[in-house]
Structure formats: C-alpha cells, structure tokens
Design a protein around this motif. Structure first.
Motif, PDB file in Angstrom:
ATOM      1  N   ILE A  29      11.842  22.884   9.421  1.00  0.00           N
ATOM      2  CA  ILE A  29      12.873  21.855   9.533  1.00  0.00           C
ATOM      3  C   ILE A  29      13.715  21.830   8.260  1.00  0.00           C
ATOM      4  O   ILE A  29      13.272  22.251   7.194  1.00  0.00           O
ATOM      5  CB  ILE A  29      12.275  20.450   9.762  1.00  0.00           C
ATOM      6  N   GLU A  31      15.357  18.982   6.022  1.00  0.00           N
ATOM      7  CA  GLU A  31      14.968  17.573   5.979  1.00  0.00           C
ATOM      8  C   GLU A  31      16.089  16.608   6.353  1.00  0.00           C
ATOM      9  O   GLU A  31      17.248  16.779   5.988  1.00  0.00           O
ATOM     10  CB  GLU A  31      14.404  17.204   4.592  1.00  0.00           C
ATOM     11  N   ASP A  32      15.688  15.624   7.123  1.00  0.00           N
ATOM     12  CA  ASP A  32      16.543  14.509   7.524  1.00  0.00           C
ATOM     13  C   ASP A  32      15.611  13.303   7.625  1.00  0.00           C
ATOM     14  O   ASP A  32      14.724  13.264   8.483  1.00  0.00           O
ATOM     15  CB  ASP A  32      17.214  14.798   8.868  1.00  0.00           C
ATOM     16  N   GLU A  33      15.791  12.338   6.763  1.00  0.00           N
ATOM     17  CA  GLU A  33      14.828  11.248   6.628  1.00  0.00           C
ATOM     18  C   GLU A  33      14.541  10.543   7.945  1.00  0.00           C
ATOM     19  O   GLU A  33      13.417  10.118   8.212  1.00  0.00           O
ATOM     20  CB  GLU A  33      15.326  10.232   5.597  1.00  0.00           C
ATOM     21  N   GLU A  34      15.555  10.445   8.793  1.00  0.00           N
ATOM     22  CA  GLU A  34      15.389   9.708  10.038  1.00  0.00           C
ATOM     23  C   GLU A  34      14.752  10.561  11.145  1.00  0.00           C
ATOM     24  O   GLU A  34      14.169  10.016  12.084  1.00  0.00           O
ATOM     25  CB  GLU A  34      16.750   9.189  10.525  1.00  0.00           C
ATOM     26  N   GLU A  35      14.868  11.879  11.049  1.00  0.00           N
ATOM     27  CA  GLU A  35      14.502  12.719  12.190  1.00  0.00           C
ATOM     28  C   GLU A  35      13.461  13.790  11.882  1.00  0.00           C
ATOM     29  O   GLU A  35      13.161  14.610  12.754  1.00  0.00           O
ATOM     30  CB  GLU A  35      15.761  13.390  12.761  1.00  0.00           C
ATOM     31  N   ASP A  36      12.915  13.823  10.672  1.00  0.00           N
ATOM     32  CA  ASP A  36      12.009  14.915  10.308  1.00  0.00           C
ATOM     33  C   ASP A  36      10.816  15.039  11.244  1.00  0.00           C
ATOM     34  O   ASP A  36      10.492  16.136  11.714  1.00  0.00           O
ATOM     35  CB  ASP A  36      11.513  14.735   8.866  1.00  0.00           C
ATOM     36  N   GLU A  37      10.147  13.939  11.499  1.00  0.00           N
ATOM     37  CA  GLU A  37       8.949  14.018  12.341  1.00  0.00           C
ATOM     38  C   GLU A  37       9.307  14.480  13.747  1.00  0.00           C
ATOM     39  O   GLU A  37       8.649  15.364  14.320  1.00  0.00           O
ATOM     40  CB  GLU A  37       8.248  12.665  12.396  1.00  0.00           C
ATOM     41  N   GLU A  38      10.375  13.919  14.305  1.00  0.00           N
ATOM     42  CA  GLU A  38      10.814  14.305  15.644  1.00  0.00           C
ATOM     43  C   GLU A  38      11.214  15.775  15.699  1.00  0.00           C
ATOM     44  O   GLU A  38      10.837  16.512  16.619  1.00  0.00           O
ATOM     45  CB  GLU A  38      11.988  13.433  16.076  1.00  0.00           C
ATOM     46  N   ASN A  39      11.974  16.240  14.694  1.00  0.00           N
ATOM     47  CA  ASN A  39      12.409  17.635  14.679  1.00  0.00           C
ATOM     48  C   ASN A  39      11.237  18.595  14.503  1.00  0.00           C
ATOM     49  O   ASN A  39      11.207  19.677  15.111  1.00  0.00           O
ATOM     50  CB  ASN A  39      13.431  17.854  13.564  1.00  0.00           C
ATOM     51  N   TYR A  40      10.280  18.210  13.671  1.00  0.00           N
ATOM     52  CA  TYR A  40       9.107  19.065  13.447  1.00  0.00           C
ATOM     53  C   TYR A  40       8.313  19.209  14.743  1.00  0.00           C
ATOM     54  O   TYR A  40       7.918  20.324  15.119  1.00  0.00           O
ATOM     55  CB  TYR A  40       8.250  18.462  12.341  1.00  0.00           C
ATOM     56  N   LYS A  42       9.442  18.836  17.794  1.00  0.00           N
ATOM     57  CA  LYS A  42      10.246  19.620  18.746  1.00  0.00           C
ATOM     58  C   LYS A  42      10.146  21.116  18.455  1.00  0.00           C
ATOM     59  O   LYS A  42       9.967  21.934  19.372  1.00  0.00           O
ATOM     60  CB  LYS A  42      11.708  19.183  18.680  1.00  0.00           C
TER      61      LYS A  42
END
Length: 254
Positions: A29, A31-40, A42
């Motif tokens: 990924i 990094e994007d503070e708002e979306e890191d967990e979701e992107n990882y 996915k």
C-alpha cells in the motif's frame, strides 16, 4: 493502476508462470491515514486469488499508519518474520522495523530512527539457519547489501532510509551458517545485483511505482526466480527488464 496491475499479476502467475509459490516483497500500500487498513485488506484479497501459496513481507509503508498488531491480525501471522520449506530449499522472511513518516519529517537528527532488525530476530535467525540442512534463500523489504545509490532519486541522498542498519551483522549470520545462497529485497525501486561473501543480493523493481521522478509510468515488474543445483536465474519482466544468471556459489553438503 495499482489494482489492475495487481490483478494482471495474479492472472499471469496463475495462467502462465505457475511457480511453486509467490513472495510479495512489501509496500503493498501507499499510505493513506484514512484508508490504509481497507486498502491493505483489498490488496491481500486480490493476492488470495493465486492458486499457489503466497508469502508476505512487510515494508515501510505498511508501518506508517498501521500498528504492527494490526498487520499481524490482517495477515493472520503470529510474527512478521518466519521461515518455510519448499522442495529442496529453505526460505526465510525477515522483518525490518523502520521510522514512522512523522519521524522522518522531523528536523531532529536521525539518531534512533534507523531501519532495524532487532536482537530477538537475529537470535531466531541464527537458530533457524542452524536447524536446517537445506540451501536457504532470504526475503525482506529493505536491502542488506552495500549497493551504490548513485542515480537513485529516492535514496541517493538518504541512505539511512534505504539500508538496514548494522547489516554487516546480519550478513555475518548468513555467512557463518554456510547455507544462505541468495537474498531478495524490494524498496530501492530498481533492479540490482551484488555479491557479498559468495551470497547473491538481488534488489527488484516495483510492480506499480513510477519509473522515475519525471514519469508516472509504473514499472510493472514481475520477477521469476529459478534455483537449480548450480545456477540461480532471475528473469525480470516489465518496463525495466533484466536477467541475472549466476553461479550458486555455495554448495550445501547433503
């Protein structure tokens, strides 16, 4: 194009290359503070479509906003460093902890902010190598060699953000074991081959990162590694193709 390239990678691996297993070398990924967990989650979900085992290395970008406990939970791993056997070979995955992005942007001197493989992991590494009788290949995100960074717009002026600190000590563990024949890493955003004490160190270009500061063209890199009794062959596809064919060097007694 990250998602489409990752899907292309899965299709190419499943339908054409069909290796024994796949290794993802980290920085899955940006990094994007708002979306890191979701992107990882996915990205890992796309890689789960692979029809063979896939092993994950954790890079520096996964460590910016995600806590290591989160990464372990998502991966369902007990630890971020581990080993496994495949065929006639033993494989080791190492984890390098690194500074948070906020630390790197601080005007404070870089003392205490180096990329580290901690003492506990080094002890485990020695014990793991002592326990196997097989020739061994190592994977990690950050390089353990001493390659020249001239011309690297990412790291030429920032070697402390590139190399594992005290990497000589890790290389000595490899050498003392007499079993390590090759080490593969990402992070440097270029293909490179080095040799230290008859062990090959291979840096691999990225799948989705841009080729240079002047273009948004992704590298599209897939590396196919074939290990034989006498030779290691690395075929690198993509916008920066390369091929390395090297003598294995170390002959592991049976």
């Amino acid at each position: 194009r990250a998602r489409s390239l990752l899907q292309y990678f899965v299709t190419r691996i499943n339908d054409e290359i069909r290796p024994a297993f796949v290794v993802q070398l980290g920085d899955l990924i940006e990094e994007d503070e708002e979306e890191d967990e979701e992107n990882y989650v996915k990205a890992l979900g796309i890689l789960k479509q692979l029809s063979m085992p896939v092993y994950h290395v954790v890079g520096n970008h996964e460590q910016v906003n995600l806590k290591l406990d989160q990464v372990l939970t998502i991966l369902k791993y007990p630890k971020l460093y581990y080993s496994f056997d495949s065929g006639d070979y033993h494989f080791v995955v190492l984890f390098a902890s690194c500074p948070m992005k906020s630390d790197l942007e601080s005007p404070v001197e870089s003392i205490g902010r180096k990329i580290q493989i901690d003492t506990a992991q080094r002890k485990w590494l020695e014990e793991d190598l002592n326990a196997t009788k097989k020739a061994t290949i190592v994977f990690l995100h950050h390089p353990l060699d001493d390659q020249d960074l001239a011309g690297s717009y990412w790291f030429e002026q920032k070697p402390d953000e590139c190399f594992v600190d005290a990497r000589n000590e890790i290389r000595e563990i490899f050498s003392r074991s007499g079993k390590v024949i090759a080490v593969f890493n990402g992070h440097v955003h270029r293909n490179n081959l080095e040799n230290h004490d008859d062990i090959w160190y291979v840096s691999l270009q990225s799948l989705v990162e841009n080729m240079s500061e002047h273009t948004k063209t992704p590298a599209e890199t897939i590396a196919i590694v074939t290990v034989g009794e006498h030779e290691i062959r690395v075929e690198i596809e993509g916008m920066d193709p390369a091929e390395y064919r090297v003598d294995r060097g170390r002959k592991i007694p049976t």
